[in-house]
Design a protein around this motif. Structure first.
Motif, short mmCIF file in Angstrom:
data_model
loop_
_atom_site.label_atom_id
_atom_site.label_comp_id
_atom_site.label_asym_id
_atom_site.label_seq_id
_atom_site.Cartn_x
_atom_site.Cartn_y
_atom_site.Cartn_z
N ALA A 13 0.72 -1.20 0.03
CA ALA A 13 0.15 -0.08 -0.07
C ALA A 13 0.91 1.38 -0.02
O ALA A 13 0.58 2.28 -0.70
CB ALA A 13 -1.06 -0.15 1.23
N LEU A 14 1.89 1.34 0.89
CA LEU A 14 2.93 2.30 0.66
C LEU A 14 3.53 2.55 -0.68
O LEU A 14 3.57 3.82 -0.85
CB LEU A 14 3.97 2.23 1.81
CG LEU A 14 5.25 3.20 2.23
CD1 LEU A 14 4.58 4.48 2.73
CD2 LEU A 14 6.23 2.73 2.89
N ASN A 33 -5.52 15.83 -3.53
CA ASN A 33 -5.98 15.47 -2.25
C ASN A 33 -6.48 14.02 -2.27
O ASN A 33 -6.41 13.53 -1.04
CB ASN A 33 -7.09 16.65 -2.16
CG ASN A 33 -6.54 17.87 -1.68
OD1 ASN A 33 -5.37 17.86 -1.26
ND2 ASN A 33 -7.38 18.89 -1.99
N TRP A 34 -7.45 13.66 -3.65
CA TRP A 34 -7.90 12.17 -3.30
C TRP A 34 -6.81 11.33 -3.05
O TRP A 34 -7.15 10.41 -2.48
CB TRP A 34 -8.69 11.86 -4.49
CG TRP A 34 -7.89 12.00 -5.63
CD1 TRP A 34 -7.58 12.82 -6.71
CD2 TRP A 34 -7.13 10.69 -6.39
NE1 TRP A 34 -6.89 12.44 -7.98
CE2 TRP A 34 -6.45 10.99 -7.54
CE3 TRP A 34 -7.01 9.42 -5.82
CZ2 TRP A 34 -5.49 10.08 -8.22
CZ3 TRP A 34 -6.22 8.59 -6.53
CH2 TRP A 34 -5.51 8.92 -7.70
N LEU A 35 -5.50 11.50 -3.32
CA LEU A 35 -4.54 10.62 -3.27
C LEU A 35 -4.13 10.38 -1.94
O LEU A 35 -4.04 9.45 -1.11
CB LEU A 35 -3.34 10.64 -4.26
CG LEU A 35 -2.28 9.83 -4.18
CD1 LEU A 35 -2.65 8.23 -4.29
CD2 LEU A 35 -1.15 10.25 -5.19
N ALA A 36 -3.79 11.66 -1.22
CA ALA A 36 -3.47 11.70 0.15
C ALA A 36 -4.60 11.20 1.04
O ALA A 36 -4.37 10.66 2.19
CB ALA A 36 -3.32 13.35 0.38
N VAL A 37 -5.89 11.46 0.77
CA VAL A 37 -6.95 10.89 1.46
C VAL A 37 -7.25 9.74 1.47
O VAL A 37 -7.55 8.84 2.49
CB VAL A 37 -8.42 11.82 1.32
CG1 VAL A 37 -9.56 11.16 1.81
CG2 VAL A 37 -8.35 13.50 1.69
N THR A 38 -7.18 9.15 0.37
CA THR A 38 -7.07 7.62 0.19
C THR A 38 -5.88 7.00 0.98
O THR A 38 -6.12 5.89 1.60
CB THR A 38 -6.85 7.13 -1.32
OG1 THR A 38 -8.07 7.79 -2.07
CG2 THR A 38 -6.93 5.71 -1.73
N GLY A 39 -4.68 7.49 0.87
CA GLY A 39 -3.53 6.93 1.44
C GLY A 39 -3.68 6.93 3.09
O GLY A 39 -3.55 5.86 3.74
N PHE A 40 -4.32 8.15 3.71
CA PHE A 40 -4.48 8.24 5.01
C PHE A 40 -5.60 7.18 5.35
O PHE A 40 -5.59 6.47 6.53
CB PHE A 40 -5.25 9.73 5.30
CG PHE A 40 -5.74 9.84 6.87
CD1 PHE A 40 -4.64 9.77 7.92
CD2 PHE A 40 -7.10 10.17 6.72
CE1 PHE A 40 -5.21 10.18 8.89
CE2 PHE A 40 -7.47 10.04 8.15
CZ PHE A 40 -6.62 10.25 9.19
N CYS A 41 -6.77 7.20 4.63
CA CYS A 41 -7.78 6.28 5.27
C CYS A 41 -7.45 4.59 4.97
O CYS A 41 -7.65 3.88 5.88
CB CYS A 41 -9.00 6.43 4.09
SG CYS A 41 -9.89 7.76 4.31
N ALA A 42 -6.51 4.44 3.92
CA ALA A 42 -5.92 2.99 3.84
C ALA A 42 -4.96 2.88 4.97
O ALA A 42 -4.93 1.65 5.73
CB ALA A 42 -5.04 2.89 2.69
N MET A 87 2.67 13.07 3.34
CA MET A 87 3.41 12.62 4.31
C MET A 87 2.90 12.20 5.74
O MET A 87 2.98 11.19 6.22
CB MET A 87 4.90 13.74 4.69
CG MET A 87 6.09 13.33 4.03
SD MET A 87 6.45 11.77 3.91
CE MET A 87 8.21 11.83 4.23
N GLY A 88 1.60 12.75 5.67
CA GLY A 88 0.61 12.47 6.62
C GLY A 88 0.04 11.29 6.41
O GLY A 88 -0.07 10.12 7.37
N ALA A 89 -0.35 11.02 5.25
CA ALA A 89 -0.86 9.66 4.76
C ALA A 89 0.07 8.52 4.84
O ALA A 89 -0.12 7.49 5.33
CB ALA A 89 -1.41 9.52 3.33
N VAL A 90 1.52 8.87 4.44
CA VAL A 90 2.53 7.89 4.76
C VAL A 90 2.87 7.53 6.11
O VAL A 90 2.85 6.29 6.59
CB VAL A 90 3.95 8.55 4.00
CG1 VAL A 90 5.19 7.72 4.55
CG2 VAL A 90 3.90 8.40 2.65
N GLY A 91 2.79 8.37 7.09
CA GLY A 91 2.71 8.29 8.47
C GLY A 91 1.67 7.47 8.95
O GLY A 91 2.04 6.59 9.89
#
Length: 183
Positions: A13-14, A33-42, A87-91
């Motif tokens: 996923a990362l 934004n959709w990518l960062a939000v998707t990453g955060f939710c994932a 980076m928030g999503a990565v975290g």
């Protein structure tokens, strides 16, 4: 080297997140934004499903550390908003302690790429002077971009590098090192 199925799922996923962000950032100089939000939710979902409440806490701590540090960089115009959200999503995917290692890897790889870029652009001496200026301004609690336009990531005068690409390169290097057995 044996990697647990849990680690493999999160790492997949990362990689999907950072490689997609790198392509967008390289082509369009923005991270959607959709990518960062998707990453955060994932990150929240995967860590909660795989680790329960502890996994959720790990995910939220990772998001907080990453978003907080990058938000400070955004405030002094050293990063774009998309970089902060990415980076928030990565975290949220890797947790706080793993994010710190990934942050170091990204800083090293991105720093090397930046050195190459300023050499190619003929701005190495100016860059070293700017680093000193930035440190001086920050020690006096002043925002460096207020005095010099070229220190604002949003300025046309700035020498910029798509940070999403640096994040992806740092992640790939780190994962390669983790997966490569030590001789």
């Amino acid at each position: 080297m044996y990697m647990s199925p849990v680690a493999t799922i999160v790492q997949a996923a990362l990689l999907a997140l950072v490689l997609t962000a790198a392509v967008y950032d390289f082509r369009f100089r923005r991270i959607p934004n959709w990518l960062a939000v998707t990453g955060f939710c994932a990150g929240l979902a995967l860590n909660t499903v795989l680790g329960g409440w502890g996994g959720l806490g790990l995910s939220l701590a990772g998001f907080g550390a990453a978003f907080g540090i990058y938000f400070l960089l955004y405030m002094i115009h050293a990063m774009g908003a998309g970089d902060v959200k990415l980076m928030g999503a990565v975290g949220s995917l890797v947790g706080a302690s793993n994010w710190m290692v990934l942050f170091a890897s990204t800083a090293i790889v991105g720093g090397l790429a930046a050195i190459v870029l300023v050499i190619v652009k003929g701005r190495l001496r100016q860059t070293f002077w700017n680093i000193g200026f930035i440190l001086s301004e920050l020690l006096h609690f002043r925002a460096p971009y207020m005095t010099k336009d070229e220190l604002d990531v949003k300025s046309e005068k700035a020498v910029t590098l798509p940070h999403g690409v640096s994040i992806a390169m740092g992640t790939v290097v780190l994962l390669y090192l983790l997966w490569t057995p030590v001789l």
